[in-house]
Design a protein around this motif. Structure first.
Motif, PDB file in Angstrom:
ATOM      1  N   ARG A  98     128.046 -26.959  -5.261  1.00  0.00           N
ATOM      2  CA  ARG A  98     126.674 -27.002  -5.765  1.00  0.00           C
ATOM      3  C   ARG A  98     126.143 -28.435  -5.848  1.00  0.00           C
ATOM      4  N   LYS A  99     126.986 -29.393  -6.212  1.00  0.00           N
ATOM      5  CA  LYS A  99     126.522 -30.776  -6.316  1.00  0.00           C
ATOM      6  C   LYS A  99     126.073 -31.304  -4.948  1.00  0.00           C
ATOM      7  N   LEU A 105     119.161 -30.770  -1.143  1.00  0.00           N
ATOM      8  CA  LEU A 105     117.858 -30.235  -1.524  1.00  0.00           C
ATOM      9  C   LEU A 105     117.019 -31.266  -2.278  1.00  0.00           C
ATOM     10  N   ASP A 106     117.677 -32.242  -2.903  1.00  0.00           N
ATOM     11  CA  ASP A 106     116.958 -33.309  -3.598  1.00  0.00           C
ATOM     12  C   ASP A 106     116.423 -34.364  -2.635  1.00  0.00           C
ATOM     13  N   PHE A 152     132.557 -30.313   5.663  1.00  0.00           N
ATOM     14  CA  PHE A 152     131.612 -31.421   5.501  1.00  0.00           C
ATOM     15  C   PHE A 152     131.376 -31.717   4.017  1.00  0.00           C
ATOM     16  N   ALA A 153     131.150 -30.659   3.237  1.00  0.00           N
ATOM     17  CA  ALA A 153     130.893 -30.835   1.802  1.00  0.00           C
ATOM     18  C   ALA A 153     132.077 -31.474   1.112  1.00  0.00           C
ATOM     19  N   ARG A 154     133.293 -31.137   1.524  1.00  0.00           N
ATOM     20  CA  ARG A 154     134.477 -31.753   0.929  1.00  0.00           C
ATOM     21  C   ARG A 154     134.496 -33.253   1.214  1.00  0.00           C
ATOM     22  N   ARG A 228     111.968 -27.123  -3.387  1.00  0.00           N
ATOM     23  CA  ARG A 228     113.284 -27.254  -4.011  1.00  0.00           C
ATOM     24  C   ARG A 228     113.314 -26.558  -5.365  1.00  0.00           C
ATOM     25  N   LEU A 229     112.284 -26.771  -6.178  1.00  0.00           N
ATOM     26  CA  LEU A 229     112.253 -26.147  -7.500  1.00  0.00           C
ATOM     27  C   LEU A 229     112.159 -24.623  -7.398  1.00  0.00           C
ATOM     28  N   LEU A 230     111.401 -24.140  -6.447  1.00  0.00           N
ATOM     29  CA  LEU A 230     111.275 -22.692  -6.275  1.00  0.00           C
ATOM     30  C   LEU A 230     112.604 -22.066  -5.874  1.00  0.00           C
ATOM     31  N   VAL A 231     113.392 -22.803  -5.098  1.00  0.00           N
ATOM     32  CA  VAL A 231     114.679 -22.300  -4.613  1.00  0.00           C
ATOM     33  C   VAL A 231     115.762 -22.396  -5.683  1.00  0.00           C
ATOM     34  N   THR A 232     115.744 -23.469  -6.469  1.00  0.00           N
ATOM     35  CA  THR A 232     116.897 -23.761  -7.333  1.00  0.00           C
ATOM     36  C   THR A 232     116.655 -23.480  -8.815  1.00  0.00           C
ATOM     37  N   THR A 233     115.416 -23.155  -9.213  1.00  0.00           N
ATOM     38  CA  THR A 233     115.142 -22.889 -10.622  1.00  0.00           C
ATOM     39  C   THR A 233     114.349 -21.590 -10.774  1.00  0.00           C
TER      40      THR A 233
END
Length: 273
Positions: A98-99, A105-106, A152-154, A228-233
């Motif tokens: 998630r981070k 997304l940020d 990749f994320a790792r 981003r806000l619509l997707v993550t909050t």
């Protein structure tokens, strides 16, 4: 091999694709609602991304959310490079840390440690599979891309960061100031004053450099922030509008539908995690 297509509309539903492109300077910032992966076989590409010059070196797999205005402003090789686009809704379902996902997304452009030989072979295979009408091959490519992104994320979580250049032109400084302050009540005069330029001169310089107006560029960043806000909050639509820099809900709804082809609520229903 493709040159950058300046005629393609923003926010087009490209779907899951992998193509080979020829490096070219973009005459204006591009933005679309996919997550984009770039892999260079040689040389480097320099993006103006989020108001900063960011250089991607050959062999490193780079990833960014293409809703953030981005523009290739320099390159030092004419060798083709791979561009893979993944629909945002598919990207959100992969199960990345998630981070790392939130960093993308940020509005960060991230890259992994080089795995040039392996990645080049993989991208060559994906480019072939995704051009093929065989559903099994397309599914195989999809699964392999997901696995590569998890690795990749790792790598990113272990501290690999992108290299940015601080050598900004006056036009770049205007874009950088907007990228850092679009949530405020900005005016053209305020943006120009921030970099000690006359407002009319700043407007002309910005349009000539980026192919868009200062006002449009501000709105682009606000729309990206709202996405981003619509997707993550689960924040109320009004709160999303205000947090993104819009001064009214009606102005937000109008700008969002013009940019994305749907209302903020419809966008959330499709893409929310």
């Amino acid at each position: 091999m493709k040159q950058f297509d300046t005629s393609r509309p923003e926010f087009s539903p490209y779907g899951f694709t992998c193509e080979v492109w020829t490096p070219a300077r973009m005459p204006r910032p591009d933005r679309h609602n996919e997550v984009e992966l770039n892999l260079l076989t040689s040389g480097s590409l320099t993006y103006l991304f989020g108001g900063q010059r960011t250089t991607i070196e050959a062999g490193s797999l780079a990833i960014f959310w293409a809703a953030i205005p981005h523009q290739i402003v320099d390159f030092d090789s004419k060798s083709p490079y791979f561009v893979l686009t993944l629909p945002l809704s598919d990207f959100l379902q992969i199960g990345l840390d998630r981070k790392v996902m939130n960093r993308i997304l940020d509005g960060e452009l991230l890259h992994s440690k080089p795995h040039a030989e392996t990645d080049i072979l993989s991208f060559q295979q994906w480019e072939f599979d995704l051009r093929n009408s065989d559903a099994a091959l397309r599914h195989a490519a999809s699964m392999e891309v997901q696995a590569r992104l998890l690795r990749f994320a790792r790598g990113v979580s272990e501290g690999v960061t992108v290299r940015s250049s601080a050598d900004l032109s006056r036009a770049d400084k205007l874009a950088c100031y907007i990228a850092q302050n679009y949530q405020k009540a900005l005016t053209i005069q305020a943006v120009a004053d921030a970099v000690n330029l006359n407002a009319n001169y700043a407007s002309g310089l910005f349009r000539n450099t980026f192919g868009t107006t200062i006002t449009s560029f501000i709105v682009q960043h606000r729309i990206s922030h709202a996405q981003r806000l619509l997707v993550t909050t689960r924040d109320a639509i009004l709160d999303v509008a205000l947090a993104s820099g819009f001064q009214s809900l009606s102005r937000f709804n109008e700008a969002f539908k013009k940019a994305c082809g749907c209302s903020p609520r419809e966008y959330r229903n499709v893409h929310q995690i």
